[in-house]
Design an enzyme around this catalytic site. Structure first.
Site, short mmCIF file in Angstrom:
data_model
loop_
_atom_site.label_atom_id
_atom_site.label_comp_id
_atom_site.label_asym_id
_atom_site.label_seq_id
_atom_site.Cartn_x
_atom_site.Cartn_y
_atom_site.Cartn_z
N GLU A 178 78.94 27.00 -35.93
CA GLU A 178 80.28 27.60 -35.98
C GLU A 178 80.41 28.58 -34.81
O GLU A 178 80.88 28.22 -33.77
CB GLU A 178 80.54 28.26 -37.33
CG GLU A 178 80.75 27.23 -38.43
CD GLU A 178 81.38 27.79 -39.67
OE1 GLU A 178 82.46 28.38 -39.60
OE2 GLU A 178 80.75 27.62 -40.74
N GLU B 36 76.04 36.90 -45.00
CA GLU B 36 77.32 36.28 -45.33
C GLU B 36 77.64 36.40 -46.82
O GLU B 36 78.75 36.73 -47.21
CB GLU B 36 77.26 34.79 -44.94
CG GLU B 36 78.51 34.02 -45.26
CD GLU B 36 78.48 32.62 -44.65
OE1 GLU B 36 77.38 32.13 -44.34
OE2 GLU B 36 79.56 32.03 -44.47
C1 BGC Z 1 83.03 31.08 -41.90
C2 BGC Z 1 83.71 32.28 -42.48
C3 BGC Z 1 85.16 31.98 -42.46
C4 BGC Z 1 85.33 30.86 -43.42
C5 BGC Z 1 86.71 30.49 -43.79
C6 BGC Z 1 83.23 29.98 -42.85
O1 BGC Z 1 82.57 28.83 -42.55
O2 BGC Z 1 81.71 31.31 -41.58
O3 BGC Z 1 83.21 33.48 -42.30
O4 BGC Z 1 86.02 33.03 -42.62
O5 BGC Z 1 84.57 29.74 -43.11
O6 BGC Z 1 86.84 30.77 -45.06
#
Ligand code: BGC
Length: 754
Positions: free
Chosen positions: A339, A629
């Protein structure tokens, strides 16, 4: 630059290999000034006579490439001899390489291109330009493979071959001078340990989760290989673990020349604390030859904090490193898996804290420019900026899209730049207009697909969404964004009558639809489509949650006479849950504020000091060096929350520092005199912290605050810069307007005043 230089690319499809674009020049004249401007669709590295030029890495950085790309300017006067070689290394970077969990490549361009112009000003006043065109020669390089997610292969034995003359490339994007901060190398961390894991693997621990790369110095027989991978954590058995990187291969492969080699990637970076050698030419790892180099936007540090509780100090350390790791040219969610994207929700949540710790005005000016450019004609703002996934992959979600209003306002408060606010005002307005026009109800935001109270603990544990009704969250943010727009408009001297009325209508519609008898309704209609695999049940539709109460209190959606009961209800729910929160990305940033603003700073402190999950200190007591996270990324039994979405470097929950700084320390800028020209100092001391010593280097000077307990008293030392007025309010209710100077106060402790 575009007037002189042409976008050029390699005549050969380079795939993931990198090419070097070369131009030799000779001049007899005496050079007074030589300047190179350069940019790329991809990542470029500039070399003059074999030496790397400039402090920046990963240039030109990441912007909404379809709209614009930055160029950088380098003064190379001192480097030229009259017989010179200019080279540009070119890798795929964000523009061409893989992006996102679908590993989509070529999102912005099919092949990497570069553009550059050397301007020579001679002593006789004449000017000559040497700019990229089809005369430039293209060579292979020793960087045989490079992808941001997947790592880099450098072979110091690989021959450099001539490919051919550069060909023109049809890049059609605006070239703009660097507006953001440079991305630069920062700390260099020595390894703290070489570990032989139970599986028999050789792992090096740098002691700190971070973003950047490992620099390797080695002298090994020609052709010997070093191959390693990165990880943030070890598993419960002490083995190397990086399944949470998902498809990001994060593999560095270096082939030695036989001489003294220094290796590091030029076109890739990783998030890591550990590396594991898959290949290494010697039995023993030479720790002296390894350094972890932190890489991030070169922001000036402004905020400092220390207190008498070591766990809270570690939490602050983790917050700082979370920010360093994720403010790499754009604000990202995480730096390690497939990501590393500009998730707008995460950014919105953390930006206030971010602007305390570092001077992020330039950083955000650039990124906000991209948010505005990518806003749809209707005013919608997507989940990720710069956009890089196909439509449908990100939602137009409440608390994510609201970044359009939240960040410009917070940046204005921190730095007082009206011009920046004015620049972003149209985007703020368009976002609010979009909310006004979307969905079935005029003054509510109903329906749509949202991320909701992302990762909250009150939802279905298998899924990522919390239990709070998406409609409630969305409509609360509709009110909040409208309120911020009104404030911004007032600062800019605009007529905000219509938006003030809109705010009043949204607020009353919210109260009528979501509340009864001064409380949120228990359960609400489900308007959003239920995605595949989800059970309709009570997901996304509860009104009575910690997050809903928090939003209602903190966003002022309740009447004053309803506050006490709402706050008592919130406290009751926290107590019933063992003095723990259930909130996710949406509720958590405001939870402690909602408590302390409504008479419960003690409960806010109790949550801050909680060590059982979900809590901020849970990760601290489990060895974290950055923010996680999930509240329980690492579960109590030592297993991981999941392999699919489990970053150990996600700063969102680090937003708690804006409560620590704004309430425990009690320092907040006054809205009518931003940039701390006037500041409120209203500390809420508590014995659990023992003392706090904090400072912020504002645009109006350094504000310093120290409070500490001694016997039954709390002592305060406050330093206010010249020209700043600090509105002091101590826990006893004592108030004073402090002008520049150093002040001392003492009061009996809060506990004794109760
Ligand atoms: C990310 C988040 C992001 C989310 C959307 C994830 O995969 O790492 O931090 O805000 O997707 O809800």
């Amino acid at each position: 630059m575009k007037a002189f230089a042409k976008w050029i690319t390699s005549p050969r499809n380079m795939g993931s290999a990198t090419a070097t674009f070369r131009r030799d020049l000779r001049t007899e004249k005496s050079i007074e000034k030589a300047e190179i401007t350069a940019s790329a669709m991809g990542i470029y590295a500039l070399y003059v006579n074999g030496g790397r030029v400039g402090k920046g890495v990963l240039t030109p950085g990441w912007t909404s490439y379809r709209h614009r790309v930055q160029y950088q300017t380098y003064d190379v006067t001192a480097l030229l001899t009259g017989n010179d070689r200019i080279e540009l290394g070119l890798g795929q970077g964000w523009a061409v390489g893989c992006l996102g969990w679908k590993n989509t490549n070529h999102y912005y361009a099919d092949a990497a291109s570069v553009i550059a112009c050397l301007t020579l000003t001679y002593a006789d006043g004449s000017v000559e330009r040497v700019a990229t065109d089809t005369d430039w020669e293209v060579y292979t390089s020793q960087v045989l493979f490079s992808e941001i997610y997947h790592g880099e292969t450098v072979d110091r034995t690989a021959p450099i071959e001539y490919i051919g003359k550069a060909v023109l490339s049809d890049v059609e994007t605006e070239l703009i001078p660097q507006v953001g901060e440079w991305i630069t190398e920062q700390e260099r961390l020595a390894p703290i340990e070489v570990i032989r894991t139970p599986k028999g693997e050789t792992v090096v621990d740098f002691g700190q989760n971070m973003t950047g790369y490992v620099e390797l110095r080695i002298q090994a027989p020609r052709g010997s290989r070093v191959v390693f991978h990165h990880a943030e954590v070890l598993d419960r058995d002490g083995n190397f673990y990086n399944d949470n990187y998902r498809s990001a291969r994060n593999e560095m492969t270096y082939v030695c020349s036989g001489g003294e080699d220094v290796f590091k990637p030029t076109y890739s970076f990783q998030g890591f604390r550990y590396i594991r050698f898959a290949e290494y030419p010697f039995d023993e790892v030479d720790m002296n030859g390894l350094r972890a180099v932190a890489v991030h936007s070169d922001m000036k540090r402004t905020g400092y904090f220390r207190c008498g509780n070591e766990k809270i100090n570690q939490l602050y350390h983790n917050i700082i490193w979370g920010q360093k790791s994720n403010y790499l040219d754009i604000p990202t969610d995480c730096p390690q898996r497939d990501e590393r994207l500009g998730w707008t929700g995460d950014t919105q949540v953390f930006c206030r804290t971010g602007a305390i710790n570092y001077d992020v005005e330039k950083f955000f000016r650039k990124w906000l420019g991209d948010v505005a450019l990518e806003q749809t004609p209707e005013g919608a703002v997507k989940g990720i900026v710069p956009t890089c996934l196909s439509v449908g992959d990100t939602y137009i979600s409440a608390a994510w899209g609201d970044v359009a209003c939240v960040v410009p306002w917070q940046i204005y408060l921190a730095y007082g730049n009206r011009e920046l606010l004015a620049e972003n005002f149209p985007m703020m307005q368009k976002w609010v207009d979009y909310l006004h026009s979307t969905g079935p109800a005029e003054y509510l935001w109903l329906g749509g697909v949202h991320y909701g109270d992302w990762l909250a603990m009150d939802g279905n544990s298998e899924r990522c969404h919390g239990a709070t009704s998406n409609d409630l969250i969305a409509s609360a943010f509709f009110a909040y964004s409208t309120e911020l727009l009104v404030k911004a408009g007032e600062v800019l001297g605009k007529d905000m009558t219509a938006y003030r009325a809109l705010y009043a209508n949204v607020r009353s519609a919210f109260r009528a639809y979501f509340m009864e008898n001064g409380m949120p309704k228990e359960s609400l209609p489900l308007t959003e489509p239920v995605s595949e695999g989800a059970t309709p049940g009570d997901r996304f539709r509860r009104g009575m949650t910690q997050t809903a109460l928090t939003l209602i209190l903190h966003f002022g959606l309740c009447d004053e006479n309803e506050r006490a009961a709402l706050a008592a209800k919130l406290v009751g729910m926290i107590r019933e849950n063992g003095m723990r929160m259930t909130t996710g990305f949406v509720g958590t940033p405001y939870l402690l504020h909602a408590l302390s603003e409504n008479g419960y700073p003690d409960v806010a402190y109790a949550l801050l000091m909680q060590e059982k999950t979900p809590s901020w200190l849970y990760s601290v007591t489990h060895g974290a060096t950055t923010m996680w996270e999930h509240w329980n990324s690492l579960k109590e039994d030592g297993s991981f929350w999941s392999t699919s979405m489990n970053s150990f470097n996600h700063y969102a929950y680090g937003a708690v520092f804006d409560w620590i700084f704004g309430v425990a320390c009690g320092i907040t800028p006054v809205e009518s005199a931003p940039a701390y020209r006037e500041v409120r100092i209203e500390p809420h001391p508590d014995r659990c912290l023992g003392f706090i010593d904090t400072s912020i280097d504002t645009r109006n000077g350094l504000i310093h605050l120290h409070w500490y307990y001694k016997g039954d008293a709390v002592y305060y030392e406050i330093e206010v810069p010249q020209g700043v007025t600090a509105h002091l309010r101590l826990p006893s209710g004592y108030t004073e307007a402090l002008q520049g100077g150093v002040y001392h106060f003492a009061e009996s402790s809060c506990e004794d005043q109760k």
